[in-house]
Design a protein around this motif. Sequence first.
Motif: not given
Length: 244
Positions: A18-21, A52-55, A66-70
């Motif tokens: 999630t981005f937080h601008p 969200g491909k490039t992300t 800055h993401y949740t996961g692995s």
Amino acid sequence: MRPVGAGVPLRVEIADKTFHPAGGEPLTAVRDLSFEVRHGEFACLLGPSGCGKTTTLRILLGLDKHYTGSVQLPDGGRIAAVFQEPTLLPWRTVEENVRLAMPPEMRSKSLDALFETLGLSAMRKLYPSELSLGLARRAALARAFAIEPSILLLDEPFVSLDEQTAQRLRYLLLTVWSERPTTALMVTHNLNEALMLSDRIVVLSPRPAHVLGIFDVRLPREYRNPQVMNDLHLSFREKFPHTG
């Protein structure tokens, strides 16, 4: 993010990105995204623009932590990336651009075969300003393969090219990848491109990206003539009628 041993697939488990601008509403780009790419396989991430491909690719490259996961990377070796823009250094020749990306211990190795395959033999001493966009994209491919990567990530590398030039570069990509096989993941929103290039297609939803399903392309690439491509296209549309 941790590299692992030889033969291990690329595994992606992104629970949330999630981005937080500043001063704006949070924007979730990826949620519950899970897939893998087998060792030595060429896969495509296919989805609509802005999904969200490039992300996802930026996370794999370690550019966004800055993401949740692995994420589990194959081989523990070098990662090569080819972006939408060639990003060549304008004050360096084609060959210098390629060699600068190589580890110091590899910089003296011959690039003759690679340049020959990509049709760059006569362009080695040229500067990026002397190249067409198509030739610059070839140089970017040469730079990626020259480092002998354990994984190759491509972010719509043929976007903005006319179809004839793009198709020529797709064939060149397949040729050089076949000669130097490595695990590859390419982002695209072009179904024909994905069907032509890949062993499997990971189909993504609109944002926030998650996997809608997998489409395996089991036919050898040399059999993917226009009729076969049309049949593959129909099969894909039967399985994913609401995509694209």
